[in-house]
Motif scaffolding. Structure first.
Motif, PDB file in Angstrom:
ATOM      1  N   THR A   1       8.563  71.452  41.807  1.00  0.00           N
ATOM      2  CA  THR A   1       9.710  70.689  42.311  1.00  0.00           C
ATOM      3  C   THR A   1      10.986  71.043  41.548  1.00  0.00           C
ATOM      4  O   THR A   1      12.080  71.039  42.127  1.00  0.00           O
ATOM      5  CB  THR A   1       9.440  69.179  42.244  1.00  0.00           C
ATOM      6  OG1 THR A   1       9.113  68.802  40.898  1.00  0.00           O
ATOM      7  CG2 THR A   1       8.293  68.788  43.163  1.00  0.00           C
TER       8      THR A   1
ATOM      9  N   GLU B   1      14.306  72.421  43.448  1.00  0.00           N
ATOM     10  CA  GLU B   1      15.589  71.738  43.202  1.00  0.00           C
ATOM     11  C   GLU B   1      16.625  72.688  42.614  1.00  0.00           C
ATOM     12  O   GLU B   1      17.779  72.712  43.022  1.00  0.00           O
ATOM     13  CB  GLU B   1      15.384  70.588  42.206  1.00  0.00           C
ATOM     14  CG  GLU B   1      14.805  69.323  42.797  1.00  0.00           C
ATOM     15  CD  GLU B   1      14.531  68.273  41.720  1.00  0.00           C
ATOM     16  OE1 GLU B   1      13.798  67.332  42.031  1.00  0.00           O
ATOM     17  OE2 GLU B   1      15.028  68.413  40.582  1.00  0.00           O
ATOM     18  N   ASP B   2      16.179  73.450  41.636  1.00  0.00           N
ATOM     19  CA  ASP B   2      17.088  74.361  40.927  1.00  0.00           C
ATOM     20  C   ASP B   2      17.623  75.432  41.872  1.00  0.00           C
ATOM     21  O   ASP B   2      18.826  75.733  41.898  1.00  0.00           O
ATOM     22  CB  ASP B   2      16.335  74.979  39.747  1.00  0.00           C
ATOM     23  CG  ASP B   2      17.260  75.636  38.735  1.00  0.00           C
ATOM     24  OD1 ASP B   2      18.480  75.370  38.776  1.00  0.00           O
ATOM     25  OD2 ASP B   2      16.758  76.408  37.899  1.00  0.00           O
TER      26      ASP B   2
ATOM     27  N   MET C   1       9.660  65.854  48.528  1.00  0.00           N
ATOM     28  CA  MET C   1      10.367  67.002  49.118  1.00  0.00           C
ATOM     29  C   MET C   1       9.497  67.740  50.135  1.00  0.00           C
ATOM     30  O   MET C   1       9.662  68.948  50.333  1.00  0.00           O
ATOM     31  CB  MET C   1      10.891  67.942  48.027  1.00  0.00           C
ATOM     32  CG  MET C   1       9.866  68.515  47.110  1.00  0.00           C
ATOM     33  SD  MET C   1      10.561  69.873  46.097  1.00  0.00           S
ATOM     34  CE  MET C   1      11.809  69.075  45.126  1.00  0.00           C
TER      35      MET C   1
ATOM     36  N   GLN D   1      17.859  75.217  45.048  1.00  0.00           N
ATOM     37  CA  GLN D   1      18.758  74.591  46.008  1.00  0.00           C
ATOM     38  C   GLN D   1      20.131  74.324  45.396  1.00  0.00           C
ATOM     39  O   GLN D   1      21.162  74.602  45.999  1.00  0.00           O
ATOM     40  CB  GLN D   1      18.149  73.298  46.522  1.00  0.00           C
ATOM     41  CG  GLN D   1      18.988  72.650  47.621  1.00  0.00           C
ATOM     42  CD  GLN D   1      18.228  71.597  48.387  1.00  0.00           C
ATOM     43  OE1 GLN D   1      17.469  70.834  47.803  1.00  0.00           O
ATOM     44  NE2 GLN D   1      18.405  71.557  49.679  1.00  0.00           N
ATOM     45  N   GLN D   2      20.131  73.772  44.178  1.00  0.00           N
ATOM     46  CA  GLN D   2      21.406  73.455  43.541  1.00  0.00           C
ATOM     47  C   GLN D   2      22.249  74.700  43.301  1.00  0.00           C
ATOM     48  O   GLN D   2      23.474  74.635  43.268  1.00  0.00           O
ATOM     49  CB  GLN D   2      21.164  72.708  42.228  1.00  0.00           C
ATOM     50  CG  GLN D   2      20.751  71.251  42.466  1.00  0.00           C
ATOM     51  CD  GLN D   2      20.213  70.580  41.223  1.00  0.00           C
ATOM     52  OE1 GLN D   2      20.306  71.122  40.123  1.00  0.00           O
ATOM     53  NE2 GLN D   2      19.645  69.395  41.391  1.00  0.00           N
TER      54      GLN D   2
ATOM     55  N   ARG E   1      13.052  70.014  32.396  1.00  0.00           N
ATOM     56  CA  ARG E   1      12.768  69.651  33.789  1.00  0.00           C
ATOM     57  C   ARG E   1      11.701  70.560  34.400  1.00  0.00           C
ATOM     58  O   ARG E   1      10.912  70.132  35.242  1.00  0.00           O
ATOM     59  CB  ARG E   1      14.067  69.706  34.618  1.00  0.00           C
ATOM     60  CG  ARG E   1      13.877  69.423  36.095  1.00  0.00           C
ATOM     61  CD  ARG E   1      13.302  68.033  36.364  1.00  0.00           C
ATOM     62  NE  ARG E   1      12.931  67.847  37.757  1.00  0.00           N
ATOM     63  CZ  ARG E   1      11.741  68.167  38.266  1.00  0.00           C
ATOM     64  NH1 ARG E   1      10.790  68.676  37.495  1.00  0.00           N
ATOM     65  NH2 ARG E   1      11.482  67.986  39.542  1.00  0.00           N
TER      66      ARG E   1
END
Lengths: 459, 101
Positions: free
Chosen positions: A344, A348-349, A106, A351-352, A277
């Motif tokens: 990461t 990711e979180d 990323m 962004q989601q 995660r």
């Protein structure tokens, strides 16, 4: 008149009789919310503004060696390049350490700043002051933490404080108590809220959200009524301006009694898979909590990856054989994997959930580490060059800004100093540094930081 | 506030031809995760398992093989004079696979 945050208001207040009284009456409440009782009673500026962004800073206490992480020199001699190997990222031309394989995927979201340096002494505290405040200072001229400045400029939203520090404030890092984590002259209303508890532990709880032993909800309510009556007396003798800022009691009680505030700290509400995660460790769960707090109105969360450098596994890789005996083993088996996994997950979180565009994520540290390995195979302090990075918000990822020379000893081009990082954070948060001032010592309006943002981060 | 790791990470692994495949790790501590492959009881491969959920293992040297997923369990930073951890260690977090070549 000048501009505080998005609001033009008169130049400003110092410590008032009212704020003095607040400290006294807070004691009567029997609360342990020492930082919170005065929160926003002085100088809370504005409610939520849609254009205001959030910020999460992960502070790597102890300082990772730049040559072992994000500024590798594989062509350098063995005693400089160290043990680890670089790997390609998803951005052509940018390589990072092999122990950040998920971050490598990323890199298009991350802007590395590889030419950071400062010219003061090579202590952790010097670096902490620079990177937490944008200033170096001594006890006579304390400067406010970035989160306190943001609290002063934007105020808080909802029930939560504007600025929080997880899991705990930085403690002993060797050379004194000035870590740059206080509100300084901005006053106790803008002190960060320190969690002081490890969210990774099964017995985690926020002590300040637990009523003192022997205090039932009934007693708390009774005390609230007494304070209301005291307020009424004061109300008859103080100005409307002061009363308009009188939010401390309400916020303290709200934080103590509000289910919403309690839920913000309740990681059990997150799916187990997501908690995995992030990593079931202090850093991972603190990053997850940071996201929850931002989601619920906190403006700025600092996640300190460690509160000390002594007698623990941390980034301070001296390999001294004693209390500072961190080595490549700690980097390889614990620190890099933990960071890679948590960082990461956070990106990711965010962004989601559609939060990444509104949340600036910074990874900061105090300094770099010496280009040459010491005789024990460790690296010592080196403030002349290091790498930090930013992502999210308006930050343009997929780039490496500045560079160091062939041994990583000094910046080779585009040298960057700590105040520029703070200026960039404020700019990324949507603050116009030319027009937004805050009250300095003696209530004189001053710039938030004496530097300009790093243009390349935003172009 | 030194870190205290709680619970036990768990994962299932399986074999498809020469490929070793892992499932997701539950109660993941987030520390280093590796494939440990042994031949006749001696470790012959210790490969990072974080970034990928499978490992191609093509070694055809005759012997009795065993594969297991391991994670680093941090119990303290202390190390001996050779730099080896005295408390922290890798622990098995999966079932074991066995095969003969």
């Amino acid at each position: 008149m000048f501009k505080l945050g998005h609001e033009k208001i008169p130049v400003c207040h110092g410590i008032t009789r009212r704020s003095f009284l607040e400290a006294g009456t807070a004691g009567m409440a029997g609360l342990t919310l020492q930082n919170m009782l005065a929160l926003e009673a002085q100088g809370a500026v504005q409610p939520a503004k849609s254009e205001i962004r959030n910020c999460i800073t992960i502070f790597l206490v102890g300082s990772p060696g730049h040559l072992d992480t994000w500024d590798m020199k594989p062509e350098a001699p063995a005693e400089i390049r160290g043990k680890f190997k670089p790997i390609d990222t998803n951005v052509p031309g940018i390589q990072i350490c092999e122990h950040f394989p998920l971050m490598a995927r990323m890199m298009d979201k991350v802007a590395l700043i590889r030419s950071l340096h400062h010219k003061t002494g090579a202590t952790h505290e010097n670096g902490q002051r620079w990177m937490m405040t944008g200033h170096d200072f001594n006890p006579d001229s304390m400067k406010p933490h970035c989160g306190s400045v943001l609290s002063r400029v934007f105020g808080s939203r909802g029930m939560l404080p504007a600025s929080m520090v997880l899991p705990a404030k930085i403690g002993n890092t060797g050379a004194g108590p000035l870590h740059g984590q206080s509100a300084a002259y901005l006053g106790s209303a803008h002190e960060p809220f320190f969690l002081n508890s490890d969210p990774a532990r099964s017995d985690f709880k926020v002590s300040d959200l637990t009523p003192p032993v022997g205090q039932s909800d009934f007693r708390i309510s009774a005390r609230r009524n007494i304070l209301k009556q005291l307020d009424e007396v004061q109300r008859q003798s103080e100005s409307n301006t002061a009363l308009g800022r009188d939010t401390a009691y309400a916020r303290a009680f709200n934080l103590l009694t509000s289910p919403e505030a309690k839920q913000a700290f309740d990681l059990a509400q997150e799916p187990a898979k997501l908690r995995d995660r992030y990593g079931r460790n202090t850093l991972g769960q603190s990053c997850l909590m940071a996201r929850r707090l931002i989601e619920r109105g906190c403006r700025h969360v600092t996640v300190n990856h460690f509160e000390t450098v002594f007698n623990i596994s941390c980034w301070d890789m001296h390999a001294d054989g004693g209390g500072l005996n961190n080595t490549y083993a700690d980097y390889e088996q614990l620190l890099c994997p933990q960071f890679d996994w948590a960082f990461t997950a956070l990106i990711e979180d965010l962004q989601q959930r559609g939060l990444l565009d509104d949340t600036v994520v910074c990874v900061l540290s105090e300094m770099g580490r010496t280009p040459n390995l010491n005789p024990r195979g460790g690296r010592d302090h080196h403030p002349s060059a290091w790498t930090n990075f930013m992502a999210g918000g308006p930050i343009r990822g997929g780039q490496a800004i500045g560079s160091t020379d062939k041994t990583g000893a000094r910046p080779q081009n585009n040298p960057i100093e700590p105040p520029q990082i703070l200026a960039s954070i404020y700019h990324a948060m949507g603050i116009d540094l030319e027009t937004t001032m805050m009250p300095g010592p003696g209530s004189r309006p001053i710039r938030l930081v004496e530097a300009e943002p790093i243009d390349q981060l935003f172009s | 506030m030194d870190q205290r790791f709680e619970g036990t990470p768990k994962a299932e692994i399986r074999q498809e031809g020469q490929k070793l495949i892992r499932g997701e790790v539950t109660n993941d501590w987030g520390s280093q995760l590796i494939w440990n492959v042994l031949r006749n009881g001696e470790s012959v491969a210790r490969v990072s398992a974080r970034a990928n959920d499978s490992l191609d293992f093509a070694d055809k040297t005759p012997g009795k093989y065993e594969a297991v997923l391991q994670m680093f369990q941090y119990e303290g930073y202390e190390k001996d004079k050779d730099g080896k951890y005295t408390k922290s260690k890798f622990v098995d977090v999966s079932n074991k696979l066995n095969w003969m070549v």
